[in-house]
Design a protein around this motif. Structure first.
Motif, PDB file in Angstrom:
ATOM      1  N   THR A 192      59.581  22.730 -42.633  1.00 47.83           N
ATOM      2  CA  THR A 192      58.729  23.386 -41.642  1.00 47.83           C
ATOM      3  C   THR A 192      57.349  22.745 -41.539  1.00 47.83           C
ATOM      4  O   THR A 192      56.712  22.830 -40.496  1.00 47.83           O
ATOM      5  CB  THR A 192      58.522  24.862 -42.004  1.00 47.83           C
ATOM      6  N   ARG A 193      56.896  22.121 -42.621  1.00 51.10           N
ATOM      7  CA  ARG A 193      55.507  21.672 -42.635  1.00 51.10           C
ATOM      8  C   ARG A 193      55.397  20.425 -43.497  1.00 51.10           C
ATOM      9  O   ARG A 193      56.094  20.298 -44.516  1.00 51.10           O
ATOM     10  CB  ARG A 193      54.645  22.802 -43.223  1.00 51.10           C
ATOM     11  N   PHE A 194      54.528  19.528 -43.081  1.00 47.57           N
ATOM     12  CA  PHE A 194      54.269  18.315 -43.854  1.00 47.57           C
ATOM     13  C   PHE A 194      52.772  18.159 -44.069  1.00 47.57           C
ATOM     14  O   PHE A 194      51.967  18.593 -43.247  1.00 47.57           O
ATOM     15  CB  PHE A 194      54.781  17.072 -43.115  1.00 47.57           C
ATOM     16  N   GLU A 196      50.181  14.910 -45.187  1.00 53.16           N
ATOM     17  CA  GLU A 196      50.105  13.492 -45.530  1.00 53.16           C
ATOM     18  C   GLU A 196      48.686  13.112 -45.914  1.00 53.16           C
ATOM     19  O   GLU A 196      47.738  13.466 -45.206  1.00 53.16           O
ATOM     20  CB  GLU A 196      50.578  12.624 -44.349  1.00 53.16           C
TER      21      GLU A 196
ATOM     22  N   TYR B 250      46.264  14.929 -43.323  1.00 49.06           N
ATOM     23  CA  TYR B 250      46.765  15.586 -42.113  1.00 49.06           C
ATOM     24  C   TYR B 250      47.878  16.549 -42.473  1.00 49.06           C
ATOM     25  O   TYR B 250      48.708  16.264 -43.344  1.00 49.06           O
ATOM     26  CB  TYR B 250      47.289  14.552 -41.109  1.00 49.06           C
ATOM     27  N   GLU B 251      47.890  17.686 -41.785  1.00 42.16           N
ATOM     28  CA  GLU B 251      48.987  18.637 -41.933  1.00 42.16           C
ATOM     29  C   GLU B 251      49.594  18.880 -40.586  1.00 42.16           C
ATOM     30  O   GLU B 251      48.879  18.977 -39.579  1.00 42.16           O
ATOM     31  CB  GLU B 251      48.472  19.963 -42.493  1.00 42.16           C
ATOM     32  N   PHE B 252      50.907  18.999 -40.539  1.00 37.01           N
ATOM     33  CA  PHE B 252      51.539  19.257 -39.254  1.00 37.01           C
ATOM     34  C   PHE B 252      52.884  19.927 -39.453  1.00 37.01           C
ATOM     35  O   PHE B 252      53.518  19.808 -40.511  1.00 37.01           O
ATOM     36  CB  PHE B 252      51.697  17.967 -38.451  1.00 37.01           C
ATOM     37  N   ALA B 253      53.295  20.632 -38.421  1.00 35.64           N
ATOM     38  CA  ALA B 253      54.576  21.328 -38.475  1.00 35.64           C
ATOM     39  C   ALA B 253      55.697  20.337 -38.178  1.00 35.64           C
ATOM     40  O   ALA B 253      55.478  19.304 -37.540  1.00 35.64           O
ATOM     41  CB  ALA B 253      54.596  22.458 -37.451  1.00 35.64           C
ATOM     42  N   ALA B 254      56.883  20.665 -38.635  1.00 34.69           N
ATOM     43  CA  ALA B 254      58.048  19.835 -38.345  1.00 34.69           C
ATOM     44  C   ALA B 254      58.319  19.887 -36.847  1.00 34.69           C
ATOM     45  O   ALA B 254      58.369  20.974 -36.262  1.00 34.69           O
ATOM     46  CB  ALA B 254      59.254  20.344 -39.120  1.00 34.69           C
ATOM     47  N   PRO B 255      58.479  18.743 -36.221  1.00 38.79           N
ATOM     48  CA  PRO B 255      58.771  18.719 -34.792  1.00 38.79           C
ATOM     49  C   PRO B 255      60.241  19.013 -34.552  1.00 38.79           C
ATOM     50  O   PRO B 255      61.058  18.996 -35.465  1.00 38.79           O
ATOM     51  CB  PRO B 255      58.439  17.287 -34.390  1.00 38.79           C
ATOM     52  N   GLU B 256      60.546  19.312 -33.314  1.00 38.98           N
ATOM     53  CA  GLU B 256      61.956  19.656 -32.996  1.00 38.98           C
ATOM     54  C   GLU B 256      62.867  18.454 -32.957  1.00 38.98           C
ATOM     55  O   GLU B 256      62.610  17.344 -33.108  1.00 38.98           O
ATOM     56  CB  GLU B 256      62.001  20.369 -31.622  1.00 38.98           C
TER      57      GLU B 256
END
Lengths: 256, 256
Positions: A192-194, A196, B250-256
DNA sequence: GAGTGGTCTAGACCACGAC
DNA sequence: TCGTGGTCTAGACCACTCG
């Protein structure tokens, strides 16, 4: 352009300045051969050693590469892999490609990898911390070198909690289609989340050899943590890439 | 540890290997002085020139720094600025600090900056493209060097569409509290989205001088585009930072 | 003044690549 | 074979730092 022997600036630096200027203004384009060390020495009335040092400057800046027996050449820019956030798309995994393979294919090259090590180990301290492991918990590590058209692009170490990886293809030589992340999701952990973290530095001699780096090329070290639907960290990914072959791209909303 | 004259590996590299090992295992800790060139030459039975080249290797890797008349020292790690996505928080702007100032203060240091240039110019091509400008449209550029406790940390060039910046403090020497972004928002452009591209490379001689970089320290070039509530690009930010003083997160959600 | 690193010379031998 | 870059020597002068 001439050398000023009385200048404060060292002669070899002045020669480097002249050559740098000639490279930047296109006198010597990418791949072009620069004058030989002996020619340079003769031209500027210095010894070959001094001419060499001028070349040494340029090489350290990443502007030139020397080839034994052939000459010194202007470095030509390699293909650049743009690593964006959408490289972890589930669609891609379902299409059978991991993040690296998909990007390399997009550029019309053939991805491959060499598995250096796979197995259960006691994790390094930073990995244990990022995975929130308890004392004594083991991890399954997958160490590999990623290639594009047989050119080494990236050193990539993945660490999974042993409790997650046990009984999956993550402990096998071939982790199967869609890359490691496909196996993680099959084990019930939806990504759900990464997060880096990136730093840049000069390579160690080991890294320079393995990645076949020319002088003056830094590396980018990227450490990623992947979290599942319960916000539990399920993988630490530690990679080292040649800085001249990669750019990284992130998009994000303005925070409050 | 001894030198093998008959080895394929050059003597100066072997000496560098020995010293590198000694640095890595803590024999010489951060800030410690290494043997002098003359000592090294005597120890290993080589000329001073060869000893120097060993030091040159280590310097190119960023492991050591030499100081004229004093000696060669193990590089000590500088404070690292962690550049995260939350550095563009509106709260911070309202508190009067820009992204850089807030982070530097958090580390207990004093931020400052030197404005090199401010004014309307024809933008470089990549800026015009990113800002989606038409032929002939001008930009207001703000070029500055950012310091933490008087140590130069970052070269930072901001480009705004001239139509946006006209009549605001963005064209003045002091852009006011909260940084440039506070002025952009006052002009009716709420910042909603950012995109950042990162690459690493060795510095140009100019950059090395301005940022007071030691040898063997790469730079990270960061290009950011800021978009407003209508998804119109309102700023291109082009910066060069010393890689040993920064890490990016950087943090980000998993893309579709 | 003594020791340090920074630069440069003049010459040598070697390994590699292309013709 | 010849020209290329890679390594190394022996010695010199200079600028900087420190006591």
């Amino acid at each position: 352009m001439q050398i000023d022997q009385s200048s404060d600036r060292a002669v070899y630096r002045q020669i480097a300045d002249i050559l740098r200027q000639a490279i930047n203004d296109g006198t010597y384009g990418p791949g072009a051969r620069l004058p030989s060390e002996n020619e340079l020495a003769k031209t500027y009335g210095v010894t070959r050693v001094t001419a060499r040092r001028a070349f040494g400057e340029l090489a350290a800046e990443g502007l030139t590469v020397s080839q034994h027996g052939r000459g010194v050449f202007v470095r030509s820019s390699p293909v650049i892999i743009r690593a964006g956030m959408n490289r972890f798309s589930r669609k891609r995994r379902e299409a059978g490609d991991g993040a690296f393979a998909a990007e390399v294919k997009r550029l019309g090259m053939t991805p491959s990898q060499k598995l250096l090590e796979v197995g259960a180990i006691d994790p390094p301290g930073y990995v244990a911390e990022l995975l929130k492991l308890s004392e004594g918990d083991q991890t399954v590590v997958r160490r590999r070198i990623m290639f594009a058209d047989d050119v080494p692009m990236q050193l990539a170490d993945s660490y999974f909690p042993a409790s997650l990886a046990a009984g999956t293809k993550l402990v096998e030589q071939d982790s199967g289609p869609g890359g490691s992340y496909a196996r993680v999701e099959e084990a019930g952990h939806m990504l759900t989340r990464f997060r880096e973290d990136l730093t840049a530095r000069m390579p160690t001699p080991d890294e320079a050899r393995t990645l076949q780096l020319a002088g003056g090329v830094p590396v980018v070290q990227l450490v990623r943590v992947a979290y599942d639907q319960n916000d539990v960290p399920v993988e630490v990914f530690d990679s080292v890439v040649a800085a001249d072959k990669y750019s990284f791209s992130y998009e994000f909303a303005a925070p409050e």
